[in-house]
Design an enzyme around this catalytic site. Structure first.
Site, PDB file in Angstrom:
ATOM      1  N   LYS B 137      14.462  33.982  32.155  1.00 30.94           N
ATOM      2  CA  LYS B 137      14.405  33.006  33.235  1.00 30.94           C
ATOM      3  C   LYS B 137      13.271  31.999  32.999  1.00 30.94           C
ATOM      4  O   LYS B 137      12.242  32.354  32.454  1.00 30.94           O
ATOM      5  CB  LYS B 137      14.175  33.773  34.544  1.00 30.94           C
ATOM      6  CG  LYS B 137      13.974  32.941  35.774  1.00 30.94           C
ATOM      7  CD  LYS B 137      15.242  32.310  36.266  1.00 30.94           C
ATOM      8  CE  LYS B 137      14.962  31.263  37.347  1.00 30.94           C
ATOM      9  NZ  LYS B 137      16.005  30.236  37.391  1.00 30.94           N
ATOM     10  N   ALA B 162      21.001  25.640  42.076  1.00 37.57           N
ATOM     11  CA  ALA B 162      19.739  24.920  42.251  1.00 37.57           C
ATOM     12  C   ALA B 162      18.687  25.951  42.621  1.00 37.57           C
ATOM     13  O   ALA B 162      18.247  26.034  43.758  1.00 37.57           O
ATOM     14  CB  ALA B 162      19.870  23.854  43.332  1.00 37.57           C
ATOM     15  N   GLY B 164      15.703  26.227  41.264  1.00 38.34           N
ATOM     16  CA  GLY B 164      14.396  25.584  41.369  1.00 38.34           C
ATOM     17  C   GLY B 164      13.296  26.330  40.654  1.00 38.34           C
ATOM     18  O   GLY B 164      12.146  26.309  41.081  1.00 38.34           O
ATOM     19  N   LEU B 165      13.667  27.005  39.546  1.00 37.89           N
ATOM     20  CA  LEU B 165      12.667  27.647  38.686  1.00 37.89           C
ATOM     21  C   LEU B 165      11.804  28.658  39.426  1.00 37.89           C
ATOM     22  O   LEU B 165      10.593  28.726  39.213  1.00 37.89           O
ATOM     23  CB  LEU B 165      11.779  26.591  38.009  1.00 37.89           C
ATOM     24  CG  LEU B 165      12.478  25.693  36.986  1.00 37.89           C
ATOM     25  CD1 LEU B 165      11.529  24.593  36.520  1.00 37.89           C
ATOM     26  CD2 LEU B 165      12.960  26.493  35.795  1.00 37.89           C
ATOM     27  N   ASN B 219      12.230  24.213  28.097  1.00 34.50           N
ATOM     28  CA  ASN B 219      13.179  23.710  29.077  1.00 34.50           C
ATOM     29  C   ASN B 219      12.675  22.365  29.582  1.00 34.50           C
ATOM     30  O   ASN B 219      11.925  22.285  30.541  1.00 34.50           O
ATOM     31  CB  ASN B 219      13.290  24.727  30.217  1.00 34.50           C
ATOM     32  CG  ASN B 219      14.268  24.310  31.280  1.00 34.50           C
ATOM     33  OD1 ASN B 219      14.894  23.251  31.174  1.00 34.50           O
ATOM     34  ND2 ASN B 219      14.406  25.105  32.302  1.00 34.50           N
ATOM     35  N   CYS B 222      15.571  20.769  33.111  1.00 35.62           N
ATOM     36  CA  CYS B 222      16.040  21.367  34.365  1.00 35.62           C
ATOM     37  C   CYS B 222      16.314  20.259  35.382  1.00 35.62           C
ATOM     38  O   CYS B 222      15.420  19.490  35.714  1.00 35.62           O
ATOM     39  CB  CYS B 222      15.020  22.342  34.934  1.00 35.62           C
ATOM     40  SG  CYS B 222      15.594  23.092  36.464  1.00 35.62           S
ATOM     41  N   ASN B 284      21.813  21.965  28.748  1.00 33.21           N
ATOM     42  CA  ASN B 284      21.475  22.455  30.078  1.00 33.21           C
ATOM     43  C   ASN B 284      22.593  22.033  31.035  1.00 33.21           C
ATOM     44  O   ASN B 284      23.609  21.498  30.601  1.00 33.21           O
ATOM     45  CB  ASN B 284      20.125  21.862  30.513  1.00 33.21           C
ATOM     46  CG  ASN B 284      19.391  22.779  31.484  1.00 33.21           C
ATOM     47  OD1 ASN B 284      19.982  23.304  32.411  1.00 33.21           O
ATOM     48  ND2 ASN B 284      18.102  22.954  31.273  1.00 33.21           N
ATOM     49  N   GLY B 357      26.371  32.038  29.332  1.00 32.84           N
ATOM     50  CA  GLY B 357      25.624  31.891  30.584  1.00 32.84           C
ATOM     51  C   GLY B 357      26.414  32.364  31.777  1.00 32.84           C
ATOM     52  O   GLY B 357      26.523  33.556  32.040  1.00 32.84           O
TER      53      GLY B 357
END
Lengths: 284, 410
Positions: B137, B162, B164-165, B219, B222, B284, B357
């Site tokens: 992640k 979404a 959002g990390l 990344n 994103c 992505n 994925g």
């Protein structure tokens, strides 16, 4: 948690748009507890890429039968209603954490709104098996949407409220709670988010309001159990089963979060059952 | 080698009370924990539909596989031939042998960042050691709470997310998962995100030298965070700067993940290669939107979400195809892989490895199965290695990359 091929043995529409399906899945039936859920894979042919989470409605280890109760809300659930008896569905489960009943609780109050019955139904079975008394408060739109009482164990007290007054109490199910608040040792709820928020607000300060004595030894006085722990949940008066759009259901994608008082909580891993104190409820 | 193939004589099940023991060589490869989980699954016959009832394919191949996870279990001779096929791939070939900092995978099937957590979540149902590599992640310098819910929704042939990390921050990730990863055979590539070049550099610096971290996937693409992320992937100079800065900060193999949300990806890919990346990951998610049921607002808490799943495979293929013609470093393809045909498509367009994925959510065993299927496919084609499958669909010219087709792009 494991992947199981569950064979559909019976499928019927019990209410308008609501289905009850029975699956033969001994691994799920014997290994799951009330409040847990399964993640069901839909057919590839329909272009649906995600599984669908369903509360385990009932589980009978003796016969290996697990039932799911759902409403057709989209293409995935519609696809499920067309599955025929004998076909096998790919289920991932049992997932999530179950309801935690305090061993000392004698009287359980189950509060369900609409399809929320699917979330608490199995707890009624478990509680009766353990010799507890169960009252189910059920709220629905109208008499036509009331969960059939013949699908419930005989031992439960079943109280109905309908929004239009066509059956039972005229109004919301949350209005019934006050009558049972003193009777109940613990309450467990599943239903629409506003209903759960209302119940959480009603439960605040219950202990002081009713003058409930704290039972048992005052072990580690002043040292509270960490929020979200099994022991903390067991001591909590109100536990709620939450829902959220879900991706992986094993805690990997962080898609199914709800906002808790200490940050985001994964419905699939920390939930779907939470103690009411863990959730940051919107102001009513 | 379909799952329904007749059982080989080797697949004899011996019953000792409730314990079943399979007498095959394949099983010895499993780790003890997973063997326990697998062993608990009953054979397929138990769930066989009663005779007379119509049996309809429910679509998922995993359903057919479930009861007999090793239904396609080959005989010993075939297994030996399968074992000889070389699926290994080095994603950092410029760094030399593995002990000089390369990133050698057992097979070219990886799991994509964000869909497999930190590798431990699926441990009960998947043999994670048999995956080529795990991209964890997205990890940032400081903990992030992520976006407000709802965060995911299904779309035709795909899903929008979404998140959002959301992550506990790099230090917590190293502390919590580093020791676990260290004991794994499967390499773990840490996906790194940030709001500024300094963030990326600092995270990379902290990951450098951590046992159990096999590489870094940068990344820079994103689409779900307001600040940072995408801004580096849409600008050639920014992409070059962040790649070069991280390159200077760490000796770890460095992969950079491209965004499809750009007009032309080729100059960006070229800049990333020149800045010292070991490999490029593409793509992505595509930025997208869903509307709430009552149509009064956007469905996702973040308004915008990233589209993934089979729906974006053509876009991913196009970008891999374009990038493969301008760079010489390895390309790891991501985007809608759900079966072996998708893997072969991406290989044909120039990718050396593939990340799975969204499809994991429906079929957690897919990454492991794809590796097996690719091996079996090589055997069927009479190949020693899958490398001759790479780039077969690329234009057969060695000259300068063509700009033809650019005018057809949206």
């Amino acid at each position: 948690m494991r992947l199981v091929a569950a064979e559909l043995v019976e499928s019927r529409q019990i209410l308008p748009g609501q289905w009850l399906q029975s699956f033969h899945a001994p691994e799920l039936a014997s290994g799951s507890r009330a409040g847990q859920f399964v993640h069901v894979r839909t057919g590839d042919c329909s272009g649906l890429v995600l599984r669908r989470p369903f509360s385990i409605n009932t589980a009978d280890p003796g016969t290996g039968i697990v039932t799911l109760h759902f409403r057709t809300v989209g293409r995935g659930t519609e696809w499920m209603t067309r599955v025929r008896e004998g076909e096998r569905l790919d289920m991932l489960g049992p997932l999530g954490r179950p309801f935690e009943v305090d061993p000392r609780s004698r009287h359980l109050l189950l509060i369900a709104g609409g399809l929320g019955m699917a979330g608490v139904r199995m707890l009624a079975d478990e509680a009766i098996r353990d010799g507890r008394q169960v009252t189910i408060l059920f709220g629905a739109l109208s008499a036509a949407h009331v969960y059939p009482s013949n699908l419930l164990p005989d031992e439960v007290e079943y109280v109905v409220a309908t929004d239009d007054g066509s059956l039972g109490h005229h109004g919301y199910v949350t209005e019934l709670v006050q009558e049972y608040e003193a009777w109940a040792d613990q309450a467990f709820a599943c239903g629409p988010h506003p209903m759960l928020a209302r119940l959480a607000a009603l439960a605040v300060g219950r202990r002081d309001r009713l003058g409930v004595a704290k039972l048992g030894r005052k072990r580690g006085a002043g040292k509270a159990d960490p929020l979200g722990s099994t022991t903390a949940r067991r001591k909590s008066f109100l536990q709620v089963s939450m829902e959220q759009t879900m991706g992986c259901a094993v805690g990997a994608c962080l898609g199914c979060t709800v906002i808790g008082v200490e940050g985001p909580l994964r419905v699939c891993r920390e939930g779907p059952v939470f103690a009411a104190e863990e959730i940051a409820w919107p102001a009513l | 080698m379909t799952p329904k193939k007749a059982k080989s004589p080797k697949q004899v099940l011996i019953r000792f009370g409730d314990m079943r023991v399979g007498t095959d060589s394949n099983r010895s490869k499993r780790t003890p924990t997973v063997r326990k989980a697998k062993g608990a699954i009953e054979p397929a016959d138990r769930f066989k539909a009663p005779a007379g009832r119509p049996r309809v394919e429910t679509g998922g191949s995993a359903v057919a596989d479930l009861g007999a996870p090793t239904a396609a279990r080959p005989t010993l001779a075939v297994q030996a031939a399968l074992d000889r096929i070389d699926l290994s791939v080095d994603l950092a070939p410029a760094r030399g042998a593995p002990d000089h900092g390369g990133l050698v995978l057992d097979n070219p099937i990886l799991v994509a960042s964000g869909t497999f957590g930190y590798g431990v979540e699926y441990g009960e149902v998947v043999d994670v050691q048999r995956i080529g590599a795990i991209c964890c992640k997205g990890t940032t310098l400081r903990p992030r709470a992520g976006n407000p819910p709802p965060r995911v929704t299904e779309t035709p042939g795909g899903m929008l997310n979404a998140i959002g990390l959301q992550n506990p921050g790099v230090d917590a990730v190293i502390e919590k998962y580093g020791p676990i990863w260290q004991g794994w055979k499967v390499p773990v590539i840490v996906n790194v995100a940030g709001e500024s070049i300094e963030d990326y550099v600092e995270v990379a610096r902290r990951l450098d030298g951590v046992p159990g971290v096999a590489g870094i996937e940068l990344n820079i693409s994103c689409p779900n965070v307001g600040k940072g992320g995408l801004q580096f992937a849409i600008d050639r100079d920014a992409a070059r700067a962040v790649t070069a800065a991280v390159r200077r900060a760490t000796d770890l193999p460095l992969l950079v993940k491209l965004s499809p949300n750009v007009t032309d990806v080729r100059p960006i890919a070229k800049a990333i290669e020149e800045a010292g990346a070991d490999a490029i990951c593409a793509i992505n998610t595509l930025s997208g939107l869903a509307v709430s049921a009552d149509r009064t607002r956007a469905f996702l808490g973040n308004t915008y979400g990233g589209l993934s799943g089979p729906a974006i495979k053509p876009v991913a293929l196009r970008i891999v195809y374009e990038v493969a013609q301008v760079v010489s470093i390895p390309i790891v393809a991501i985007g809608g892989v759900t079966n072996l045909d998708d893997v072969l498509d991406f290989l044909a367009c120039g990718a050396v490895a593939v990340q799975v994925g969204t499809a994991i959510f429906a079929d957690p065993e897919l990454p492991v199965r794809l590796g097996d299927e690719l091996r079996a496919d090589c055997l069927r084609r009479g190949l020693d290695s899958y490398r001759s499958l790479i780039g077969t669909a690329l234009p057969k010219r060695t000259g300068a990359p063509s700009a033809k087709g650019a005018e057809y792009r949206p």
